[in-house]
Design a protein around this motif. Structure first.
Motif, PDB file in Angstrom:
ATOM      1  N   PRO A   1      73.116  24.379   2.598  1.00  0.00           N
ATOM      2  CA  PRO A   1      72.251  25.268   1.818  1.00  0.00           C
ATOM      3  C   PRO A   1      72.704  25.447   0.375  1.00  0.00           C
ATOM      4  CG  PRO A   1      73.612  26.530   3.330  1.00  0.00           C
ATOM      5  CD  PRO A   1      73.814  25.085   3.689  1.00  0.00           C
ATOM      6  N   ALA A   2      73.961  25.176   0.086  1.00  0.00           N
ATOM      7  CA  ALA A   2      74.457  25.348  -1.283  1.00  0.00           C
ATOM      8  C   ALA A   2      73.978  24.243  -2.211  1.00  0.00           C
ATOM      9  CB  ALA A   2      75.982  25.402  -1.283  1.00  0.00           C
ATOM     10  N   THR A   3      73.864  23.028  -1.681  1.00  0.00           N
ATOM     11  CA  THR A   3      73.514  21.883  -2.528  1.00  0.00           C
ATOM     12  C   THR A   3      72.170  21.253  -2.181  1.00  0.00           C
ATOM     13  OG1 THR A   3      74.607  20.302  -1.047  1.00  0.00           O
ATOM     14  CG2 THR A   3      75.972  21.354  -2.757  1.00  0.00           C
ATOM     15  N   GLY A   4      71.649  21.547  -0.997  1.00  0.00           N
ATOM     16  CA  GLY A   4      70.429  20.892  -0.547  1.00  0.00           C
ATOM     17  C   GLY A   4      70.681  19.519   0.062  1.00  0.00           C
ATOM     18  N   ALA A   5      71.948  19.127   0.173  1.00  0.00           N
ATOM     19  CA  ALA A   5      72.269  17.811   0.718  1.00  0.00           C
ATOM     20  C   ALA A   5      72.086  17.800   2.232  1.00  0.00           C
ATOM     21  CB  ALA A   5      73.703  17.438   0.375  1.00  0.00           C
ATOM     22  N   ILE A   6      71.692  16.656   2.752  1.00  0.00           N
ATOM     23  CA  ILE A   6      71.523  16.450   4.186  1.00  0.00           C
ATOM     24  C   ILE A   6      72.384  15.272   4.610  1.00  0.00           C
ATOM     25  CG2 ILE A   6      69.923  15.832   6.035  1.00  0.00           C
ATOM     26  CD1 ILE A   6      67.709  17.202   4.435  1.00  0.00           C
ATOM     27  N   SER A   7      73.116  15.440   5.698  1.00  0.00           N
ATOM     28  CA  SER A   7      73.943  14.376   6.252  1.00  0.00           C
ATOM     29  C   SER A   7      73.514  14.099   7.683  1.00  0.00           C
ATOM     30  CB  SER A   7      75.425  14.772   6.239  1.00  0.00           C
ATOM     31  OG  SER A   7      75.875  15.036   4.922  1.00  0.00           O
ATOM     32  N   ILE A   8      73.769  12.877   8.123  1.00  0.00           N
ATOM     33  CA  ILE A   8      73.410  12.459   9.478  1.00  0.00           C
ATOM     34  C   ILE A   8      74.678  12.209  10.274  1.00  0.00           C
ATOM     35  CG2 ILE A   8      72.298  10.675  10.890  1.00  0.00           C
ATOM     36  CD1 ILE A   8      70.358  12.485   9.389  1.00  0.00           C
ATOM     37  N   TYR A   9      74.733  12.751  11.493  1.00  0.00           N
ATOM     38  CA  TYR A   9      75.852  12.523  12.405  1.00  0.00           C
ATOM     39  C   TYR A   9      75.277  12.209  13.774  1.00  0.00           C
ATOM     40  CZ  TYR A   9      80.102  13.283  15.151  1.00  0.00           C
ATOM     41  OH  TYR A   9      81.171  13.132  16.000  1.00  0.00           O
ATOM     42  N   ASN A  10      75.723  11.117  14.356  1.00  0.00           N
ATOM     43  CA  ASN A  10      75.220  10.700  15.665  1.00  0.00           C
ATOM     44  C   ASN A  10      76.254  10.968  16.756  1.00  0.00           C
ATOM     45  OD1 ASN A  10      72.868   9.744  14.454  1.00  0.00           O
ATOM     46  ND2 ASN A  10      73.719   7.694  14.148  1.00  0.00           N
ATOM     47  N   PRO A  11      76.106  12.065  17.510  1.00  0.00           N
ATOM     48  CA  PRO A  11      77.004  12.315  18.634  1.00  0.00           C
ATOM     49  C   PRO A  11      76.910  11.179  19.656  1.00  0.00           C
ATOM     50  CG  PRO A  11      75.738  14.284  18.104  1.00  0.00           C
ATOM     51  CD  PRO A  11      75.116  13.148  17.340  1.00  0.00           C
ATOM     52  N   VAL A  12      77.977  10.976  20.411  1.00  0.00           N
ATOM     53  CA  VAL A  12      78.008   9.871  21.360  1.00  0.00           C
ATOM     54  C   VAL A  12      77.580  10.356  22.748  1.00  0.00           C
ATOM     55  CG1 VAL A  12      80.407  10.150  22.111  1.00  0.00           C
ATOM     56  CG2 VAL A  12      79.377   7.867  22.071  1.00  0.00           C
ATOM     57  N   VAL A  13      76.994   9.458  23.523  1.00  0.00           N
ATOM     58  CA  VAL A  13      76.584   9.731  24.898  1.00  0.00           C
ATOM     59  C   VAL A  13      77.384   8.833  25.824  1.00  0.00           C
ATOM     60  CG1 VAL A  13      74.687   9.690  26.561  1.00  0.00           C
ATOM     61  CG2 VAL A  13      74.257  10.379  24.195  1.00  0.00           C
ATOM     62  N   VAL A  14      77.922   9.405  26.895  1.00  0.00           N
ATOM     63  CA  VAL A  14      78.675   8.645  27.903  1.00  0.00           C
ATOM     64  C   VAL A  14      78.156   9.004  29.288  1.00  0.00           C
ATOM     65  CG1 VAL A  14      80.746   8.596  26.442  1.00  0.00           C
ATOM     66  CG2 VAL A  14      80.479  10.404  28.157  1.00  0.00           C
ATOM     67  N   ASP A  15      78.541   8.221  30.279  1.00  0.00           N
ATOM     68  CA  ASP A  15      78.227   8.580  31.660  1.00  0.00           C
ATOM     69  C   ASP A  15      79.011   9.829  32.049  1.00  0.00           C
ATOM     70  OD1 ASP A  15      76.742   6.280  31.681  1.00  0.00           O
ATOM     71  OD2 ASP A  15      78.142   5.147  32.942  1.00  0.00           O
ATOM     72  N   LYS A  16      78.436  10.657  32.912  1.00  0.00           N
ATOM     73  CA  LYS A  16      79.148  11.849  33.368  1.00  0.00           C
ATOM     74  C   LYS A  16      80.472  11.454  34.022  1.00  0.00           C
ATOM     75  CE  LYS A  16      78.778  15.989  36.231  1.00  0.00           C
ATOM     76  NZ  LYS A  16      77.990  16.731  37.246  1.00  0.00           N
TER      77      LYS A  16
END
Length: 312
Positions: A120-135
């Motif tokens: 909210p301070a800069t208006g910048a947006i970043s992308i982060y892709n969490p990982v998915v694994v088998d239970k």
């Protein structure tokens, strides 16, 4: 991995942001496009193509049933919108074990998560892709813990290569309610798609647009004078249903998953990329790189761009 997106004026943009914003706004809009085919049929065809490519590359997937269980459940970790939560693997399991097991390394069953982080301070947006694994499994490489800006507004979107993906609380938690996750309406799940905290993300982004901190760039103009296609364009719509994300994971020959990064690729060259089939990824990975020659775009897709001169 955490990747910063450009903000500014003119034609600066990022394909990943385009996919997140346009794909999610399509779903949240009041207009729904009619589907003329099985919503998962095209996804399965893409998954089969990916599996064939992996086999040709020598990747040995985990043993699965002849007809993969199309309905799986994804366990959302505690505090999913925090740095620690984003770096905690989401876990895939069968919704009904009687239909067969679910394996993240099987492209026909794979689930994907994509996060957007708004500053909210800069208006910048970043992308982060969490990982998915088998239970019960661990990722091949521990996920990178992102650094979140003060007051960050984080949202998550989910995609799936099967039929129905059900979100589930982590054991002993209310992780879905805490992250404001929406899996469906009136007791019915959406199918492949779901999200967490998306309305708050768009509220913050729209406020930044009004304040001049964030500029959504024009799509660009093609040589025929028409706008370059996005997932809202019928040039794209329903080539593959736009209810998914652009996340990519690495799958090892033994079926272990890791985040897609140059570092992980170098450390584990036998791991192969696996992506989520969708209008969004079609646009992000193939169409826009082929058209957007002079838009000044910063590509976050791992697929090398192939430039042409159609868009200017």
């Amino acid at each position: 991995m955490l990747q910063a997106l450009r903000t500014g004026t003119g034609r600066q943009a990022t394909y990943g942001l385009t996919a997140v914003l346009t794909g999610s706004m399509i779903f949240l809009s009041q207009t729904a496009f009619a589907q003329t085919t099985d919503p998962a049929q095209t996804e399965r065809l893409h998954a089969q193509t990916q599996a064939a490519a992996a086999a040709a590359a020598g990747v040995q997937p985990a043993a699965v049933a002849a007809v993969p269980n199309p309905n799986c459940t994804l366990i959302v970790p505690k505090n999913a919108l925090t740095a620690a939560g984003l770096a905690t693997p989401f876990q895939l399991m069968a919704t009904d074990p009687g239909q067969g097991a679910c394996s993240e390394s099987n492209a026909a069953q794979a689930a994907f998560v994509q996060g957007a982080i708004f500053d909210p301070a800069t208006g910048a947006i970043s992308i982060y892709n969490p990982v998915v694994v088998d239970k019960g499994d661990d990722p091949l490489v521990p996920p990178v813990v992102p650094t979140l800006p003060a007051g960050a507004v984080v949202a998550l979107w989910f995609g799936y290569n099967g039929n129905n993906l059900l979100l589930k609380n982590a054991a002993g938690t209310s992780s879905l309610a805490d992250a404001k996750c929406v899996n469906g309406l009136n007791g019915n799940i959406f199918g492949q798609y779901s999200y967490c905290n998306a309305p708050a993300f768009f509220t913050a982004a729209n406020a930044a647009i009004a304040a001049g901190k964030l500029t959504v760039p024009a799509s660009g103009t093609a040589s025929d004078g028409k706008p370059c296609p996005t997932v809202r364009d019928f040039f794209i719509v329903d080539q593959d249903q736009s209810d998914n994300v652009t996340s990519v994971y690495l799958v090892s020959p033994r079926g272990h998953i890791s985040q897609f990064s140059a570092k992980n690729q170098a450390a584990h060259p036998s791991s192969k990329p696996m992506g989520n089939a969708s209008d969004n990824r079609l646009t992000d990975v193939f169409v826009q790189p082929a058209l957007a020659v002079s838009l000044g775009l910063r590509r976050i897709s791992p697929i090398p761009a192939r430039w042409s001169r159609l868009c200017r």
